[in-house]
Design a protein around this motif. Structure first.
Motif, PDB file in Angstrom:
ATOM      1  N   MET A 142       5.815  -3.105  40.844  1.00 41.90           N
ATOM      2  CA  MET A 142       4.796  -2.274  41.500  1.00 41.90           C
ATOM      3  C   MET A 142       5.073  -0.803  41.210  1.00 41.90           C
ATOM      4  SD  MET A 142       3.768  -2.099  45.568  1.00 41.90           S
ATOM      5  CE  MET A 142       3.203  -3.808  45.613  1.00 41.90           C
ATOM      6  N   ASN A 143       4.093  -0.105  40.580  1.00 44.84           N
ATOM      7  CA  ASN A 143       4.317   1.301  40.261  1.00 44.84           C
ATOM      8  C   ASN A 143       4.043   2.199  41.463  1.00 44.84           C
ATOM      9  OD1 ASN A 143       1.475   1.815  40.414  1.00 44.84           O
ATOM     10  ND2 ASN A 143       1.247   1.125  38.296  1.00 44.84           N
ATOM     11  N   ALA A 144       4.300   3.484  41.285  1.00 44.28           N
ATOM     12  CA  ALA A 144       4.223   4.426  42.402  1.00 44.28           C
ATOM     13  C   ALA A 144       2.817   4.510  42.992  1.00 44.28           C
ATOM     14  CB  ALA A 144       4.693   5.804  41.946  1.00 44.28           C
ATOM     15  N   THR A 145       1.816   4.602  42.121  1.00 52.41           N
ATOM     16  CA  THR A 145       0.443   4.727  42.617  1.00 52.41           C
ATOM     17  C   THR A 145      -0.001   3.477  43.367  1.00 52.41           C
ATOM     18  OG1 THR A 145      -0.108   6.180  40.752  1.00 52.41           O
ATOM     19  CG2 THR A 145      -1.940   5.169  41.949  1.00 52.41           C
ATOM     20  N   THR A 146       0.348   2.324  42.834  1.00 52.81           N
ATOM     21  CA  THR A 146      -0.038   1.060  43.467  1.00 52.81           C
ATOM     22  C   THR A 146       0.557   0.929  44.854  1.00 52.81           C
ATOM     23  OG1 THR A 146      -0.181  -0.037  41.305  1.00 52.81           O
ATOM     24  CG2 THR A 146      -0.012  -1.456  43.244  1.00 52.81           C
ATOM     25  N   ILE A 147       1.833   1.279  45.002  1.00 51.23           N
ATOM     26  CA  ILE A 147       2.483   1.119  46.306  1.00 51.23           C
ATOM     27  C   ILE A 147       1.915   2.113  47.317  1.00 51.23           C
ATOM     28  CG2 ILE A 147       4.447   2.709  45.998  1.00 51.23           C
ATOM     29  CD1 ILE A 147       6.204   0.547  47.290  1.00 51.23           C
ATOM     30  N   GLN A 148       1.470   3.265  46.863  1.00 52.14           N
ATOM     31  CA  GLN A 148       0.836   4.227  47.768  1.00 52.14           C
ATOM     32  C   GLN A 148      -0.476   3.675  48.317  1.00 52.14           C
ATOM     33  OE1 GLN A 148       1.130   7.615  44.907  1.00 52.14           O
ATOM     34  NE2 GLN A 148       1.778   8.779  46.702  1.00 52.14           N
ATOM     35  N   TRP A 149      -1.310   3.120  47.418  1.00 52.61           N
ATOM     36  CA  TRP A 149      -2.583   2.551  47.863  1.00 52.61           C
ATOM     37  C   TRP A 149      -2.363   1.312  48.717  1.00 52.61           C
ATOM     38  CZ3 TRP A 149      -7.053   4.930  47.911  1.00 52.61           C
ATOM     39  CH2 TRP A 149      -7.288   5.968  47.016  1.00 52.61           C
ATOM     40  N   ALA A 150      -1.336   0.527  48.395  1.00 53.50           N
ATOM     41  CA  ALA A 150      -1.020  -0.658  49.203  1.00 53.50           C
ATOM     42  C   ALA A 150      -0.609  -0.247  50.614  1.00 53.50           C
ATOM     43  CB  ALA A 150       0.098  -1.470  48.546  1.00 53.50           C
ATOM     44  N   ALA A 151       0.195   0.815  50.699  1.00 50.66           N
ATOM     45  CA  ALA A 151       0.613   1.312  52.009  1.00 50.66           C
ATOM     46  C   ALA A 151      -0.585   1.833  52.801  1.00 50.66           C
ATOM     47  CB  ALA A 151       1.655   2.418  51.839  1.00 50.66           C
ATOM     48  N   LEU A 152      -1.495   2.514  52.120  1.00 53.68           N
ATOM     49  CA  LEU A 152      -2.692   3.021  52.796  1.00 53.68           C
ATOM     50  C   LEU A 152      -3.532   1.867  53.340  1.00 53.68           C
ATOM     51  CD1 LEU A 152      -4.552   5.383  53.542  1.00 53.68           C
ATOM     52  CD2 LEU A 152      -5.607   5.170  51.278  1.00 53.68           C
ATOM     53  N   GLY A 153      -3.701   0.827  52.535  1.00 58.31           N
ATOM     54  CA  GLY A 153      -4.479  -0.328  52.975  1.00 58.31           C
ATOM     55  C   GLY A 153      -3.842  -1.041  54.153  1.00 58.31           C
ATOM     56  N   LEU A 154      -2.518  -1.214  54.112  1.00 57.23           N
ATOM     57  CA  LEU A 154      -1.826  -1.911  55.204  1.00 57.23           C
ATOM     58  C   LEU A 154      -1.862  -1.098  56.486  1.00 57.23           C
ATOM     59  CD1 LEU A 154      -0.219  -4.367  56.076  1.00 57.23           C
ATOM     60  CD2 LEU A 154       1.875  -3.226  55.285  1.00 57.23           C
ATOM     61  N   CYS A 155      -1.663   0.208  56.385  1.00 50.78           N
ATOM     62  CA  CYS A 155      -1.717   1.069  57.571  1.00 50.78           C
ATOM     63  C   CYS A 155      -3.107   1.031  58.200  1.00 50.78           C
ATOM     64  CB  CYS A 155      -1.352   2.508  57.209  1.00 50.78           C
ATOM     65  SG  CYS A 155       0.375   2.754  56.759  1.00 50.78           S
ATOM     66  N   SER A 156      -4.136   1.083  57.354  1.00 47.99           N
ATOM     67  CA  SER A 156      -5.510   1.027  57.855  1.00 47.99           C
ATOM     68  C   SER A 156      -5.781  -0.296  58.550  1.00 47.99           C
ATOM     69  CB  SER A 156      -6.502   1.215  56.698  1.00 47.99           C
ATOM     70  OG  SER A 156      -6.291   2.442  56.038  1.00 47.99           O
ATOM     71  N   ALA A 157      -5.306  -1.391  57.944  1.00 52.68           N
ATOM     72  CA  ALA A 157      -5.512  -2.716  58.535  1.00 52.68           C
ATOM     73  C   ALA A 157      -4.739  -2.841  59.846  1.00 52.68           C
ATOM     74  CB  ALA A 157      -5.063  -3.798  57.553  1.00 52.68           C
ATOM     75  N   GLY A 158      -3.517  -2.303  59.857  1.00 50.32           N
ATOM     76  CA  GLY A 158      -2.708  -2.362  61.069  1.00 50.32           C
ATOM     77  C   GLY A 158      -3.366  -1.646  62.236  1.00 50.32           C
TER      78      GLY A 158
END
Length: 240
Positions: free
Chosen positions: A1-17
């Motif tokens: 997982m590259n840097a940009t992907t993990i940033q967007w993944a974190a944004l999606g998980l935080c939003s879902a949470g």
């Protein structure tokens, strides 16, 4: 997982949470964690270049967005610290975070952050202030911004780990606590590494955002565990 992907993944998980906690707000449950997750979503969003540049341009293009990111993170760690210390039953962690010493640390952190921000020359939007990295005040600003999250995370690692080994708790709850413990441990490791001269390269992004993913995932699983527990108790009461 590259840097940009993990940033967007974190944004999606935080939003879902944050989103899954909305129904509980009407019943007066989980307000603190909801606010913390919303603020974390904002902070994570402002760490992503397209979002940062758009928001900062609207704020005048002088990197006010970065200051908002920092202040949002301080609030996140304060709120997370309060709720997690209570959830893990750690009076010591709670005292260290919201006692006189802990509140003095957050007050000094905010004051120092504002001082170094104002003292820096920051004309022109730059995600992470990378374009201004040679300024001493910007370096101090960044260092101060990491210390408070590292302090709170250090207060929570042991209580979270101990909860993960609680044999009386549900398996999902213990696993969730283990994730939270690992997330906070990564924050501490990241902060300590940034105090050295080690070049973290892409780990400068992967470490903190992995910590976010682990922590938020753990919090979501704790929420699931508590929700299942309430429903089970309600069913038992109806049968009784």
């Amino acid at each position: 997982m590259n840097a940009t992907t993990i940033q967007w993944a974190a944004l999606g998980l935080c939003s879902a949470g944050a989103a899954v906690r909305i129904p509980g707000l009407r019943e007066g449950r989980g307000r603190t964690m909801f606010v913390a997750l919303v603020l974390l979503t904002i902070a994570v969003g402002l760490s992503i270049e397209p979002i940062y540049l758009a928001v900062d341009a609207a704020l005048g293009g002088v990197n006010i967005a970065n200051l908002l990111l920092r202040l949002a993170l301080y609030a996140v760690f304060l709120l997370f610290g309060i709720r997690m210390a209570a959830a893990f039953g750690s009076t010591r962690a709670r005292r260290l975070i919201v006692g006189p010493f802990g509140l003095s640390i957050v007050a000094l952190t905010v004051a120092a952050t504002l001082y170094f921000f104002v003292a820096s020359e920051l004309a022109g939007s730059s995600t992470g202030l990378h374009a201004f990295g040679e300024q001493d005040t910007v370096q101090q600003y960044a260092a101060v911004g990491r210390l408070y999250p590292g302090y709170v995370a250090a207060c929570l690692v042991i209580p979270a780990a101990l909860s993960a080994f609680d044999r009386h708790a549900r398996i999902v709850h213990r696993f969730a606590c283990a994730l939270v413990a690992c997330g906070n441990a990564l924050v501490v490791v990241f902060v300590l590494l940034r105090l050295t001269t080690v070049d973290l390269m892409y780990w400068d992004i992967l470490l903190p955002f992995s910590a976010i993913l682990l922590t938020v995932l753990g919090l979501c699983l704790i929420w699931v565990s508590h929700t299942v527990g309430r429903k089970s108790a309600g069913s038992a009461n109806k049968l009784a």
